[in-house]
Design a protein around this motif. Structure first.
Motif, short mmCIF file in Angstrom:
data_model
loop_
_atom_site.label_atom_id
_atom_site.label_comp_id
_atom_site.label_asym_id
_atom_site.label_seq_id
_atom_site.Cartn_x
_atom_site.Cartn_y
_atom_site.Cartn_z
N ILE A 120 0.86 -1.18 0.00
CA ILE A 120 0.00 0.00 0.00
C ILE A 120 0.90 1.24 0.00
O ILE A 120 1.76 1.38 0.87
N PRO A 121 0.72 2.15 -0.95
CA PRO A 121 1.51 3.37 -0.95
C PRO A 121 1.20 4.20 0.31
O PRO A 121 0.04 4.29 0.73
N ALA A 122 2.20 4.82 0.90
CA ALA A 122 2.03 5.60 2.13
C ALA A 122 0.96 6.68 1.95
O ALA A 122 0.21 6.97 2.89
N ARG A 123 0.85 7.27 0.77
CA ARG A 123 -0.13 8.35 0.54
C ARG A 123 -1.58 7.86 0.62
O ARG A 123 -2.50 8.66 0.77
N ASP A 124 -1.80 6.54 0.50
CA ASP A 124 -3.16 6.00 0.53
C ASP A 124 -3.67 5.70 1.94
O ASP A 124 -4.86 5.46 2.13
N TYR A 125 -2.79 5.71 2.92
CA TYR A 125 -3.21 5.40 4.29
C TYR A 125 -4.05 6.52 4.89
O TYR A 125 -3.83 7.70 4.60
N ARG A 126 -5.00 6.14 5.75
CA ARG A 126 -5.81 7.07 6.54
C ARG A 126 -5.83 6.54 7.96
O ARG A 126 -6.03 5.35 8.19
N PHE A 127 -5.63 7.46 8.91
CA PHE A 127 -5.50 7.10 10.32
C PHE A 127 -6.59 7.79 11.14
O PHE A 127 -6.87 8.97 10.93
N THR A 128 -7.17 7.06 12.08
CA THR A 128 -8.18 7.59 12.98
C THR A 128 -7.68 7.50 14.40
O THR A 128 -7.20 6.44 14.82
N PHE A 129 -7.79 8.61 15.13
CA PHE A 129 -7.33 8.68 16.52
C PHE A 129 -8.52 9.00 17.41
O PHE A 129 -9.50 9.60 16.97
N GLU A 130 -8.38 8.64 18.69
CA GLU A 130 -9.46 8.85 19.65
C GLU A 130 -8.86 9.19 21.01
O GLU A 130 -7.84 8.61 21.40
N ALA A 131 -9.50 10.11 21.72
CA ALA A 131 -9.08 10.41 23.09
C ALA A 131 -9.56 9.28 23.98
O ALA A 131 -10.63 8.71 23.78
N ARG A 132 -8.75 8.93 24.96
CA ARG A 132 -9.09 7.87 25.92
C ARG A 132 -9.07 8.44 27.32
O ARG A 132 -8.40 9.40 27.60
N ARG A 133 -9.74 7.79 28.23
CA ARG A 133 -9.74 8.20 29.63
C ARG A 133 -8.95 7.22 30.45
O ARG A 133 -8.77 6.12 30.20
#
Length: 133
Positions: A120-133
């Motif tokens: 997978i080319p690096a430009r195609d990646y998508r990342f999702t982040f979330e705050a945790r407690r």
């Protein structure tokens, strides 16, 4: 006979051009709203933090249409900026990370790996982040 300008102009011009090349452009991209999946280099708002995936370090996930002994992992070097602090860390998919009294996690990575797709080319990646407690 050459004029003095013939000797001075090339170094001056080269110096001016070199200065333009060496100065990186400032980051002016506003963070995407919380919950967005972002590509490398694009910040996203996570609670009171701005989180920017900078570099894909590892993607050893098992392809979704294969059988593997180990599920693998994704590791992304990430810049985390909050009120009064800035941190850079390697975040691993599904593992919480704590900094300056806050917790966050890399919770999603797209696209999924498949045996047919190959690398997978690096430009195609998508990342999702979330705050945790």
């Amino acid at each position: 006979m050459k004029t003095i300008a013939a000797f001075i102009a090339p170094p001056v011009l080269l110096g001016a051009l070199a200065g333009c090349i060496l100065v990186p452009p400032p980051e002016t991209v506003a963070p995407q709203p919380q919950g967005y999946a972002v590509p490398l280099g694009v910040p996203v708002q996570v609670g009171d933090m701005s989180v920017t995936p900078k570099k894909l370090v590892e993607d050893s996930r098992c392809p979704m249409n294969a059988r593997c002994v180990w599920a693998g992992r994704v590791v992304v070097t990430t810049r985390i900026q909050g009120p009064g602090f800035s941190d850079t860390a390697d975040l691993t998919l599904g593992e919480p990370y704590g900094t300056n009294g806050r917790m966050l996690a890399l919770v999603g990575v797209r696209p999924d790996k498949t045996t047919q797709a190959g690398e997978i080319p690096a430009r195609d990646y998508r990342f999702t982040f979330e705050a945790r407690r």
